[in-house]
Design a protein around this motif. Sequence first.
Motif, PDB file in Angstrom:
ATOM      1  N   ARG A  98       0.812  -1.226   0.000  1.00 56.07           N
ATOM      2  CA  ARG A  98       0.000   0.000   0.000  1.00 56.07           C
ATOM      3  C   ARG A  98       0.843   1.272   0.000  1.00 56.07           C
ATOM      4  NH1 ARG A  98      -5.268  -1.002   0.347  1.00 56.07           N
ATOM      5  NH2 ARG A  98      -6.012  -2.877   1.385  1.00 56.07           N
ATOM      6  N   GLU A  99       1.917   1.289   0.774  1.00 53.34           N
ATOM      7  CA  GLU A  99       2.784   2.473   0.797  1.00 53.34           C
ATOM      8  C   GLU A  99       3.450   2.690  -0.551  1.00 53.34           C
ATOM      9  OE1 GLU A  99       5.483   2.934   4.080  1.00 53.34           O
ATOM     10  OE2 GLU A  99       4.063   1.979   5.450  1.00 53.34           O
ATOM     11  N   LYS A 116     -10.724   2.896 -15.403  1.00 53.86           N
ATOM     12  CA  LYS A 116     -10.000   2.893 -14.135  1.00 53.86           C
ATOM     13  C   LYS A 116      -8.673   2.152 -14.306  1.00 53.86           C
ATOM     14  CE  LYS A 116     -10.644   1.922  -9.274  1.00 53.86           C
ATOM     15  NZ  LYS A 116     -11.533   1.377  -8.255  1.00 53.86           N
ATOM     16  N   ARG A 117      -7.583   2.791 -13.972  1.00 49.79           N
ATOM     17  CA  ARG A 117      -6.232   2.233 -14.094  1.00 49.79           C
ATOM     18  C   ARG A 117      -5.534   2.396 -12.751  1.00 49.79           C
ATOM     19  NH1 ARG A 117      -7.142  -0.400 -18.611  1.00 49.79           N
ATOM     20  NH2 ARG A 117      -7.925   0.949 -20.234  1.00 49.79           N
ATOM     21  N   ASP A 118      -5.876   1.504 -11.818  1.00 47.29           N
ATOM     22  CA  ASP A 118      -5.344   1.628 -10.461  1.00 47.29           C
ATOM     23  C   ASP A 118      -4.389   0.498 -10.087  1.00 47.29           C
ATOM     24  OD1 ASP A 118      -7.187  -0.395 -10.375  1.00 47.29           O
ATOM     25  OD2 ASP A 118      -8.348   0.419  -8.709  1.00 47.29           O
ATOM     26  N   HIS A 119      -3.919  -0.241 -11.075  1.00 45.41           N
ATOM     27  CA  HIS A 119      -3.019  -1.370 -10.854  1.00 45.41           C
ATOM     28  C   HIS A 119      -1.646  -1.026 -11.432  1.00 45.41           C
ATOM     29  CE1 HIS A 119      -1.819  -5.555 -10.412  1.00 45.41           C
ATOM     30  NE2 HIS A 119      -1.374  -5.516 -11.646  1.00 45.41           N
ATOM     31  N   PHE A 120      -0.614  -1.201 -10.624  1.00 40.82           N
ATOM     32  CA  PHE A 120       0.739  -0.898 -11.070  1.00 40.82           C
ATOM     33  C   PHE A 120       1.508  -2.183 -11.323  1.00 40.82           C
ATOM     34  CE2 PHE A 120      -0.474   2.927  -8.803  1.00 40.82           C
ATOM     35  CZ  PHE A 120       0.005   3.931  -9.635  1.00 40.82           C
ATOM     36  N   VAL A 121       2.219  -2.211 -12.449  1.00 42.30           N
ATOM     37  CA  VAL A 121       3.109  -3.315 -12.786  1.00 42.30           C
ATOM     38  C   VAL A 121       4.524  -2.762 -12.784  1.00 42.30           C
ATOM     39  CG1 VAL A 121       3.798  -4.969 -14.580  1.00 42.30           C
ATOM     40  CG2 VAL A 121       1.364  -4.483 -14.187  1.00 42.30           C
TER      41      VAL A 121
END
Length: 147
Positions: A98-99, A116-121
Amino acid sequence: MDVNGSVLEHLSRDECMRLMGSVPVGRIVYTRQALPAVELVNFTLDDGDIIIRTDAGGKLAAATRGAVVAFEADSLDVTGHAGWSVTVVGHATAVTDREDIRRLEQLPLTPWAPGKRDHFVRISSVIVNGRRIEAGQLARGSDARPI
């Protein structure tokens, strides 16, 4: 030396990463249904890693979890026959801390795709290769052709 006097230079890892950081868009190469897939994505660099922001439920997010992927970015001057290309091969992982997510949300990485694009790779580089070609002093209008 080539017919047109062009010079091909192999780039150091540091120069590759500097150049990648100068462009907003690249291509991720991954496996989808046992076949190679390529997608154009906007990205940013974070401490030497490539960061992509995508849809958590999308095909790209699912296909890259823990996968080995390739990533390519470039810049071309078609008229001047010059440019550079950098390819990174590495492991793609979903960012779940989360941080870390809160910190990544502050980076200059605004998704271009709708929704919605709230996922980071995160792609951590294992192999980095780059090349730059600079045009020589080819006389304009000559009959010389690149090989």
